[in-house]
Design a protein around this motif. Sequence first.
Motif, mmCIF file in Angstrom:
data_model
loop_
_atom_site.group_PDB
_atom_site.id
_atom_site.type_symbol
_atom_site.label_atom_id
_atom_site.label_comp_id
_atom_site.label_asym_id
_atom_site.label_seq_id
_atom_site.Cartn_x
_atom_site.Cartn_y
_atom_site.Cartn_z
ATOM 1 N N PHE A 153 2.367 3.781 -14.940
ATOM 2 C CA PHE A 153 2.665 3.001 -16.141
ATOM 3 C C PHE A 153 3.755 3.711 -16.944
ATOM 4 N N VAL A 154 4.599 2.932 -17.601
ATOM 5 C CA VAL A 154 5.770 3.496 -18.266
ATOM 6 C C VAL A 154 5.413 4.565 -19.297
ATOM 7 N N SER A 156 0.808 -1.225 0.000
ATOM 8 C CA SER A 156 0.000 0.000 0.000
ATOM 9 C C SER A 156 0.842 1.275 0.000
ATOM 10 N N ASP A 157 2.131 1.200 0.433
ATOM 11 C CA ASP A 157 2.959 2.411 0.416
ATOM 12 C C ASP A 157 4.177 2.257 -0.499
ATOM 13 N N THR A 158 4.051 1.373 -1.484
ATOM 14 C CA THR A 158 5.132 1.135 -2.438
ATOM 15 C C THR A 158 4.807 1.773 -3.790
ATOM 16 N N LEU A 159 5.780 2.465 -4.350
ATOM 17 C CA LEU A 159 5.656 2.974 -5.714
ATOM 18 C C LEU A 159 5.883 1.796 -6.659
ATOM 19 N N ALA A 160 4.936 1.513 -7.530
ATOM 20 C CA ALA A 160 5.038 0.366 -8.434
ATOM 21 C C ALA A 160 4.876 0.826 -9.881
ATOM 22 N N ILE A 161 5.768 0.329 -10.737
ATOM 23 C CA ILE A 161 5.785 0.731 -12.140
ATOM 24 C C ILE A 161 5.499 -0.488 -13.016
ATOM 25 N N PHE A 162 4.551 -0.353 -13.938
ATOM 26 C CA PHE A 162 4.130 -1.466 -14.788
ATOM 27 C C PHE A 162 4.089 -1.038 -16.258
ATOM 28 N N ASP A 163 4.055 -2.042 -17.117
ATOM 29 C CA ASP A 163 3.927 -1.817 -18.555
ATOM 30 C C ASP A 163 2.676 -2.540 -19.033
ATOM 31 N N GLN A 164 1.677 -1.780 -19.432
ATOM 32 C CA GLN A 164 0.404 -2.366 -19.856
ATOM 33 C C GLN A 164 0.514 -3.157 -21.157
ATOM 34 N N LYS A 165 1.619 -3.008 -21.872
ATOM 35 C CA LYS A 165 1.810 -3.741 -23.124
ATOM 36 C C LYS A 165 2.519 -5.081 -22.904
ATOM 37 N N SER A 166 2.954 -5.328 -21.682
ATOM 38 C CA SER A 166 3.677 -6.561 -21.367
ATOM 39 C C SER A 166 2.762 -7.546 -20.661
ATOM 40 N N PHE A 167 2.673 -8.776 -21.163
ATOM 41 C CA PHE A 167 1.827 -9.797 -20.555
ATOM 42 C C PHE A 167 2.241 -10.060 -19.102
ATOM 43 N N SER A 219 8.188 -3.461 -12.175
ATOM 44 C CA SER A 219 7.734 -4.699 -12.825
ATOM 45 C C SER A 219 7.975 -4.632 -14.329
ATOM 46 N N LEU A 220 9.253 -4.529 -14.695
ATOM 47 C CA LEU A 220 9.655 -4.405 -16.085
ATOM 48 C C LEU A 220 10.856 -5.299 -16.351
ATOM 49 N N ASN A 221 11.104 -5.612 -17.618
ATOM 50 C CA ASN A 221 12.353 -6.268 -17.968
ATOM 51 C C ASN A 221 13.511 -5.360 -17.608
#
Length: 284
Positions: A119-120, A89-100, A141-143
Amino acid sequence: VGPEDELFKYVQDIGTDKKDTIVFGFSRSDFARVAAKALSGSTDIGLSVGASAPNLRDINPNFYSVASPLESQFIAINEAIKGSGCKASDTLAIFDQKSFLSEQFLKRFREQGAGTIRFVDQLDDSAFDDLVPKSNCIFISLNFSESQRYLGQVMKRSWSGHIFGTGDWNIYSAELIATLKQKTTAKFTVLVPTGWLTDSSSLSKNFSHRMRKKLGKDPSPISAYTYDAAILALESACGRYDIAKGSPISAKKPAVLRTYDGVSSGGNYLSKMQIRTFSPGAVK
């Protein structure tokens, strides 16, 4: 192999011959999914050395991976987050919506009580710089290739905290270590899930010693995954190992570096996930 269409054709050509073949490699999930489609309809067996995608057998029932499924990765990451005193709940999280895979991580992260999600394609360097001082914990959460820009920005700051990466970062652990050797005043820890460490077993210690002597550095986890996949493919070709069941046919067990506890319904070999720790100037 180069582009995905080239990989598809190359693997498909293997699948169209009339020999029963075991094809192994495909270190990343994207590559494994392409190869699984290319071999679909053939009797050949595919064995990925690093794909954590949980649905390879949905694409091709004869395709497997020696890497644990994504769910195991996320459990290890989530435990590492909690063990570091962080909360989802207090973590900055980065994701890519184009990545499965990134989308799968996002789904599980939200189930834990999502923190600050970005999101990236919506996060430029300036926006990331504004968020870092407000965060003690960052999940990228990225390569690894896509993550380097964010690590580089953190290295330029006097920031203390924890950064959590995905299993893909282990494939590029040499590049990660090189990044962390750059001059910095930041004091943070990078935690990455892995299915193998150099001291995981006596065989692993021996393997690491031999590779260190030959290469001058520790082997990466993907080296161990590839070694195991090669051993299992050879044992299967000799009729001593059942890749589909993940178990030996003969009484003698194959001399692999990791302990496997069966195969998931999606085709991933099940083994214990651990956390590998990196920090500027130090690696464990």
